[in-house]
Design a protein around this motif. Sequence first.
Motif, PDB file in Angstrom:
ATOM      1  N   ALA A  87       0.827  -1.209   0.000  1.00  0.00           N
ATOM      2  CA  ALA A  87       0.000   0.000   0.000  1.00  0.00           C
ATOM      3  C   ALA A  87       0.859   1.256   0.000  1.00  0.00           C
ATOM      4  O   ALA A  87       0.613   2.192  -0.771  1.00  0.00           O
ATOM      5  CB  ALA A  87      -0.932  -0.001   1.204  1.00  0.00           C
TER       6      ALA A  87
ATOM      7  N   ALA B  81       2.490   1.597  -3.348  1.00  0.00           N
ATOM      8  CA  ALA B  81       1.523   2.061  -4.344  1.00  0.00           C
ATOM      9  C   ALA B  81       1.354   3.575  -4.265  1.00  0.00           C
ATOM     10  O   ALA B  81       1.143   4.242  -5.283  1.00  0.00           O
ATOM     11  CB  ALA B  81       0.180   1.365  -4.146  1.00  0.00           C
TER      12      ALA B  81
ATOM     13  N   HIS C  44       2.773   4.835  -9.617  1.00  0.00           N
ATOM     14  CA  HIS C  44       1.556   4.529 -10.354  1.00  0.00           C
ATOM     15  C   HIS C  44       1.600   3.103 -10.901  1.00  0.00           C
ATOM     16  O   HIS C  44       1.086   2.826 -11.988  1.00  0.00           O
ATOM     17  CB  HIS C  44       1.376   5.528 -11.497  1.00  0.00           C
TER      18      HIS C  44
ATOM     19  N   THR D 149       0.142  -0.070 -11.234  1.00  0.00           N
ATOM     20  CA  THR D 149      -1.166  -0.678 -10.987  1.00  0.00           C
ATOM     21  C   THR D 149      -1.055  -2.148 -10.627  1.00  0.00           C
ATOM     22  O   THR D 149      -2.013  -2.726 -10.101  1.00  0.00           O
ATOM     23  CB  THR D 149      -2.066  -0.515 -12.221  1.00  0.00           C
TER      24      THR D 149
ATOM     25  N   ASP E 146      -1.678  -2.578  -6.980  1.00  0.00           N
ATOM     26  CA  ASP E 146      -3.100  -2.560  -6.633  1.00  0.00           C
ATOM     27  C   ASP E 146      -3.736  -3.915  -6.905  1.00  0.00           C
ATOM     28  O   ASP E 146      -4.581  -4.388  -6.136  1.00  0.00           O
ATOM     29  CB  ASP E 146      -3.815  -1.459  -7.414  1.00  0.00           C
TER      30      ASP E 146
ATOM     31  N   ILE F 236      -2.599  -6.274  -4.131  1.00  0.00           N
ATOM     32  CA  ILE F 236      -3.342  -5.991  -2.895  1.00  0.00           C
ATOM     33  C   ILE F 236      -4.750  -6.576  -2.983  1.00  0.00           C
ATOM     34  O   ILE F 236      -5.244  -7.194  -2.025  1.00  0.00           O
ATOM     35  CB  ILE F 236      -3.390  -4.479  -2.640  1.00  0.00           C
ATOM     36  N   ALA F 237      -5.388  -6.400  -4.123  1.00  0.00           N
ATOM     37  CA  ALA F 237      -6.747  -6.922  -4.293  1.00  0.00           C
ATOM     38  C   ALA F 237      -6.771  -8.435  -4.202  1.00  0.00           C
ATOM     39  O   ALA F 237      -7.666  -9.022  -3.568  1.00  0.00           O
ATOM     40  CB  ALA F 237      -7.314  -6.453  -5.630  1.00  0.00           C
TER      41      ALA F 237
ATOM     42  N   THR G 280      -6.138  -9.499  -0.577  1.00  0.00           N
ATOM     43  CA  THR G 280      -7.328  -9.175   0.213  1.00  0.00           C
ATOM     44  C   THR G 280      -8.437 -10.188  -0.056  1.00  0.00           C
ATOM     45  O   THR G 280      -9.148 -10.609   0.870  1.00  0.00           O
ATOM     46  CB  THR G 280      -7.816  -7.755  -0.110  1.00  0.00           C
TER      47      THR G 280
ATOM     48  N   GLN H  16      -3.810   1.238   3.383  1.00  0.00           N
ATOM     49  CA  GLN H  16      -4.593   1.243   2.147  1.00  0.00           C
ATOM     50  C   GLN H  16      -5.484   2.477   2.061  1.00  0.00           C
ATOM     51  O   GLN H  16      -5.589   3.113   1.006  1.00  0.00           O
ATOM     52  CB  GLN H  16      -5.458  -0.017   2.050  1.00  0.00           C
TER      53      GLN H  16
ATOM     54  N   ARG I  16      -4.856   4.887  -0.951  1.00  0.00           N
ATOM     55  CA  ARG I  16      -5.752   4.719  -2.081  1.00  0.00           C
ATOM     56  C   ARG I  16      -7.221   5.009  -1.767  1.00  0.00           C
ATOM     57  O   ARG I  16      -8.072   4.901  -2.640  1.00  0.00           O
ATOM     58  CB  ARG I  16      -5.645   3.273  -2.605  1.00  0.00           C
TER      59      ARG I  16
ATOM     60  N   GLY J 209     -10.929   0.747   1.020  1.00  0.00           N
ATOM     61  CA  GLY J 209     -11.262  -0.402   0.201  1.00  0.00           C
ATOM     62  C   GLY J 209     -11.665  -1.565   1.078  1.00  0.00           C
ATOM     63  O   GLY J 209     -11.885  -1.412   2.287  1.00  0.00           O
TER      64      GLY J 209
END
Length: 667
Positions: A93, A96, A100, A102, A105, A108-109, A112, A160, A164, A167
């Motif tokens: 996080a 990030a 930039h 991606t 991200d 992380i997704a 998670t 996070q 960002r 989330g």
Amino acid sequence: MKENTARSHVLPVAPTRGRLRPLGLDEVRITGGFWARRRHVNATATLGHCRDWMERVGWTGNFRAAAEGRIHRDRRGREFADSELYKLLEAMAWEAANGHDTRLDADIAALTDAVAPAQQPDGYLNTAFGRPGQQPRYSDLEWGHELYCLGFLIQAGVAQTRARGEGELAKIARRAADHVCATFGPGGIESVCGHPQIETALVELARLTGEQRYLDQAALFVDRRGHRTLADTEFGRAYYQDDLPVREATVLRGHAVRALYLAAGAVDVAVETGDDALLAAVVRQWEATVARRTYVTGGMGSHHRDESFGDDFVLPPDRAYSESCAGVASVLLGWRLLLATGEPRYADLAERTLFNVVATCPAEDGRAFFYANTLHRRHRGAVPAADAVSPRAESGLRAPWFAVSCCPTNVARTLAQLPAYLATADDHGLQLHQYADAEIATSLADGHGVALRVRTDYPSGGTVTVRIGRSPDRPWTLSLRVPGWTAGATAWLVDPDGVRRAVAPGTAEVTRVFRPGDEIRLELPVAPRWVRADPRIDAVRGTAAVQRGPLVYCAESVDLPGGHEVDAIRVDPSAEPADGPDGAGGTVVVAGELATHAEDSDAGWPYRPLGRPAATSADRAGIVLVPYHSWANRGPSTMRVWLPTGEPDRPGEPDRPAESDSTVAGG
């Protein structure tokens, strides 16, 4: 303490009060030099390395197994393995937020998505406890690490959100925090976790959300500590700081990482509640620990058996544990104390620890790590297998992964958030605490914007040039830390008018109406020099070490001629050390000799009458030293930081303490 507005920026630590306001990742960018190289390796190699190893050894899979009801038979790793995934998420996080990419991200997704299904309806989340076939929840507060793991989950959620926006990870963390408050709040379980960490997480969540209950719970945990709510252990209750209340303790003791995390949490609570007595207690403990229980590298912890602080001045170099995580925790504590008090001595120790402990942990390629950081390696270590988990924290070479791999992810999250430790602001202006090529853009207290560029090759060179890019049409103060290690030498400050003046350790200030293009130059004396420890540190009497700027140096056997090992070294401290051929601190050369014992070292009695010379021959040599953080990157070797200064039993005057800087007594 003054109220500040730090919460609106991308910050790992965002106090609402304090002497200084930290600048966030959205305000400070490291653009080159030592730390830019380290951070690039961290982002491009270490984060992916940690992610892949956790998948490989099953720690990520634990969450899937928990959600699918097979965790009792399929779980892998130690009871605290969950925390490593959370620390990795936090590191991702912050990274990030730095750019930039991606792909971070997406990572992380994905992680998670692995974690989320394992959370139970009341917010509880742990893969080692609480399900059929496992021990009940909170049945082993001494060693179970449940709250410790949840603390790192909460910090990942905070990271996070700040990086960002809120989330799914942040929502998971918030539910976990609510569970902690419901379970351990008034009328709940009246105890603490055997490993402090939840305290800092809850305070940071309170800062993020404005929810008082999180701060109240953190304060309750701090106040409960030391009242013997945890069962005794073979190491004693001091191991997890449950022997004395925080306010009564006079020095950090017990398990080093636990002690430092607790102290950091206590500072957070003290700052947010205005508890000056609690803050003073931690300051008192820090002062005693730095003066009597800290290695010359800034490392902490001299016991291998329990990963703990030793008694005062018990700092053996060959038995230094100096865990990488303790280095990280010391930096976290020092940053909080700096923000609370504004005193540069805390940045001094943080700098020493960053360069000589945190930077030492990862290999140059970012894919192998030291867990413990000895200051004297007597035997060449074996090369760890690249595809195997190392079962031991102590090693002669960095290992790709450990059965207990807390250090790789801890260092990763520290490097990812490092720009946020460089600078601060207050009502009067801007302060620089750590030096790196950087760009800084922020607003002063009155809302006027300032921008500046820092150019330096520090720590190779000692010149730090600050160029003003934007400034209001009114006076303000630029403050630069003059490191404590400059004591005994002269540092210089050159203002925009070309006026040059000597500056003492502490803080150098320039107050004026700055114009775009103005330059301020700090000149630090980074020439190598000898240092000697306080004579009460018995283990290093008769030795000296070399420091160049903030860097500690060491001898490594790969640089010695004739197959010598480092125990053959005798140095002559009457001759000043000098830079090696590159002139930039890549190596330092000291005068000395390499001794060869005439008799078989395994034969006979190893003691002799005082004054009778040893049966040795010696060759004079220029002995090459390298920065301690770089050792063991060239294959197996022996190594030592503290170098014998000749015949150790030669009659003469006893050792006297050398002039030292403001942070470290020796060791």
